[in-house]
Motif scaffolding. Structure first.
Motif, PDB file in Angstrom:
ATOM      1  N   LYS A 102       0.812  -1.319  -0.114  1.00 21.27           N
ATOM      2  CA  LYS A 102      -0.029  -0.016  -0.152  1.00 21.27           C
ATOM      3  C   LYS A 102       0.747   1.176  -0.118  1.00 21.27           C
ATOM      4  O   LYS A 102       1.584   1.554   1.157  1.00 21.27           O
ATOM      5  CB  LYS A 102      -0.984   0.002   0.943  1.00 21.27           C
ATOM      6  CG  LYS A 102      -1.797   1.057   1.416  1.00 21.27           C
ATOM      7  CD  LYS A 102      -2.612   1.057   2.757  1.00 21.27           C
ATOM      8  CE  LYS A 102      -3.447   2.357   2.990  1.00 21.27           C
ATOM      9  NZ  LYS A 102      -4.496   2.522   1.873  1.00 21.27           N
ATOM     10  N   PRO A 103       0.818   1.988  -1.215  1.00 27.60           N
ATOM     11  CA  PRO A 103       1.620   3.446  -1.123  1.00 27.60           C
ATOM     12  C   PRO A 103       0.766   4.471  -0.024  1.00 27.60           C
ATOM     13  O   PRO A 103      -0.550   4.431  -0.164  1.00 27.60           O
ATOM     14  CB  PRO A 103       1.657   3.826  -2.328  1.00 27.60           C
ATOM     15  CG  PRO A 103       0.279   3.114  -3.144  1.00 27.60           C
ATOM     16  CD  PRO A 103       0.116   1.824  -2.240  1.00 27.60           C
ATOM     17  N   ILE A 104       1.491   4.968   0.814  1.00 29.64           N
ATOM     18  CA  ILE A 104       0.910   6.023   1.598  1.00 29.64           C
ATOM     19  C   ILE A 104       1.786   7.347   1.350  1.00 29.64           C
ATOM     20  O   ILE A 104       2.830   7.330   0.937  1.00 29.64           O
ATOM     21  CB  ILE A 104       1.133   5.531   2.915  1.00 29.64           C
ATOM     22  CG1 ILE A 104       2.434   5.512   3.582  1.00 29.64           C
ATOM     23  CG2 ILE A 104       0.392   4.421   3.309  1.00 29.64           C
ATOM     24  CD1 ILE A 104       2.516   5.358   5.009  1.00 29.64           C
ATOM     25  N   ASP A 105       1.154   8.299   1.887  1.00 26.25           N
ATOM     26  CA  ASP A 105       1.618   9.875   1.765  1.00 26.25           C
ATOM     27  C   ASP A 105       2.323  10.249   2.935  1.00 26.25           C
ATOM     28  O   ASP A 105       2.305   9.456   4.066  1.00 26.25           O
ATOM     29  CB  ASP A 105       0.537  10.614   1.688  1.00 26.25           C
ATOM     30  CG  ASP A 105      -0.392  10.679   0.400  1.00 26.25           C
ATOM     31  OD1 ASP A 105      -0.018   9.983  -0.605  1.00 26.25           O
ATOM     32  OD2 ASP A 105      -1.646  10.808   0.787  1.00 26.25           O
ATOM     33  N   VAL A 106       3.184  11.086   2.899  1.00 22.93           N
ATOM     34  CA  VAL A 106       4.159  11.388   3.955  1.00 22.93           C
ATOM     35  C   VAL A 106       4.313  12.930   3.859  1.00 22.93           C
ATOM     36  O   VAL A 106       4.245  13.714   2.830  1.00 22.93           O
ATOM     37  CB  VAL A 106       5.784  11.086   3.619  1.00 22.93           C
ATOM     38  CG1 VAL A 106       6.727  11.546   4.679  1.00 22.93           C
ATOM     39  CG2 VAL A 106       5.550   9.491   3.786  1.00 22.93           C
ATOM     40  N   ILE A 107       4.046  13.596   4.928  1.00 21.59           N
ATOM     41  CA  ILE A 107       4.117  15.211   5.075  1.00 21.59           C
ATOM     42  C   ILE A 107       5.650  15.410   5.516  1.00 21.59           C
ATOM     43  O   ILE A 107       6.442  14.983   6.248  1.00 21.59           O
ATOM     44  CB  ILE A 107       3.224  15.576   6.128  1.00 21.59           C
ATOM     45  CG1 ILE A 107       1.918  15.170   6.092  1.00 21.59           C
ATOM     46  CG2 ILE A 107       3.498  17.068   6.398  1.00 21.59           C
ATOM     47  CD1 ILE A 107       0.847  15.676   7.472  1.00 21.59           C
ATOM     48  N   SER A 108       6.287  16.356   4.625  1.00 19.39           N
ATOM     49  CA  SER A 108       7.483  16.928   4.720  1.00 19.39           C
ATOM     50  C   SER A 108       7.280  17.976   5.456  1.00 19.39           C
ATOM     51  O   SER A 108       6.507  18.926   5.257  1.00 19.39           O
ATOM     52  CB  SER A 108       7.942  17.436   3.393  1.00 19.39           C
ATOM     53  OG  SER A 108       9.381  17.976   3.485  1.00 19.39           O
ATOM     54  N   VAL A 109       8.135  18.126   6.542  1.00 20.53           N
ATOM     55  CA  VAL A 109       7.995  19.232   7.604  1.00 20.53           C
ATOM     56  C   VAL A 109       9.383  20.032   7.766  1.00 20.53           C
ATOM     57  O   VAL A 109      10.326  19.597   7.959  1.00 20.53           O
ATOM     58  CB  VAL A 109       7.759  18.618   8.894  1.00 20.53           C
ATOM     59  CG1 VAL A 109       7.587  19.737  10.047  1.00 20.53           C
ATOM     60  CG2 VAL A 109       6.430  17.638   8.839  1.00 20.53           C
TER      61      VAL A 109
END
Length: 292
Positions: free
Chosen positions: A117-124
């Motif tokens: 499952k590909p998931i999103d990541v938040i760049s901070v």
């Protein structure tokens, strides 16, 4: 397949020898192979890269809590390698979000028979990532006190709640999402890639790890009982107390320094935060019946 297990020996305050023995037993008569190593909390990034280069695994498995998952995921970004999860931490919020059970044999079954499952990541702030939830304000202050507390589990969290509530103050914030800029007085602002905290408290009902966006959840009011809902999972938040802004990027500025945490790890006090979504940046092995 070849699996590489990155084991955090102190995650959740539990002995990981049981997990290691379960892994060994599970793969004893399996056509798959595995290697494992222990993280030391100091050179984990280097160790993970070295172990990958040495063993050339098909999957790297984080054995620990949310912090361990975050550590492993950071090193897998851009490699194309999928990540597996054995939830051996105290809260296991990310595993809960992904539908991965706490039972070691059941989670090992998912590694072998699950789906990618590909998931999103938040760049901070250009130097950090958020997989699950990050926030500014009251909860981040509780995370800070929790890390300094000798207690663990719900008792430790409750002690942190009581300590923080004595001096809680609202933040004056300016939030820019796209072309919209709003000013708010809030106790807490959450970057929500997922739906719930590790306690099970749902703060972002429409959260989806794979929808190409995240939500900015603004807690404009936060009473003692609302805080307790972070502690007991079965209590929903009052929608009249919060405001939710969908976003692919956001800039948050505070009038004074505010406590900040990412995925359960305290990051210090800040006055400005930039965050943007990285769609499908990480692939994780999840149960076959997980929501696509």
């Amino acid at each position: 397949m070849t699996f590489l297990f990155a084991i955090n020996p102190v995650s959740g305050g539990r002995d990981k020898s049981v997990w290691e023995e379960s892994i060994r037993t599970y793969f004893a008569d399996s056509p798959h192979s595995y290697h494992h190593f222990y993280l030391n909390g100091e050179t984990d990034d280097v160790m993970i890269r070295e172990q990958i280069a040495q063993h050339h695994p098909d999957c790297v498995v984080a054995v620990g809590g949310d912090g361990t998952i975050k550590c492993v995921a950071t090193e897998l970004l851009g490699t194309g390698l999928p990540m597996g999860v054995l939830p051996a931490g105290s809260a296991n919020g990310m595993a809960r979000e992904l539908g991965i059970p706490p039972d070691v044999n059941e989670s090992l079954d998912i590694l072998v028979h699950g789906t990618l499952k590909p998931i999103d990541v938040i760049s901070v702030n250009d130097n950090d990532i958020c997989l699950h939830l990050g926030d500014i304000g009251l909860n981040a202050q509780m995370v800070k006190h929790y890390e300094q507390n000798n207690f663990r589990g719900k008792l430790g969290y409750l002690r942190s709640v009581v300590r923080v509530l004595r001096n809680r103050q609202q933040l004056r914030v300016e939030i820019t999402v796209g072309e919209e800029c709003v000013q708010r007085a809030a106790f807490m602002i959450v970057l929500a890639n997922a739906r719930m905290y590790g306690t099970g408290a749902v703060i972002n009902p429409d959260g989806d790890l794979s929808d190409g966006k995240f939500e900015v959840v603004i807690f404009r009011r936060l009473s003692f009982w609302e805080i307790i809902k972070l502690f007991w999972r079965y209590q929903p938040f009052d929608p009249k107390q919060i405001e939710i802004l969908p976003a692919t990027s956001v800039t948050i500025e505070t009038l004074r320094k505010a406590y900040f945490q990412v995925d359960g790890e305290y990051r210090g006090r800040i006055t400005e935060l930039h965050a943007s979504i990285r769609p499908s940046a990480l692939t994780i092995i999840v149960p076959n019946d997980a929501t696509p």
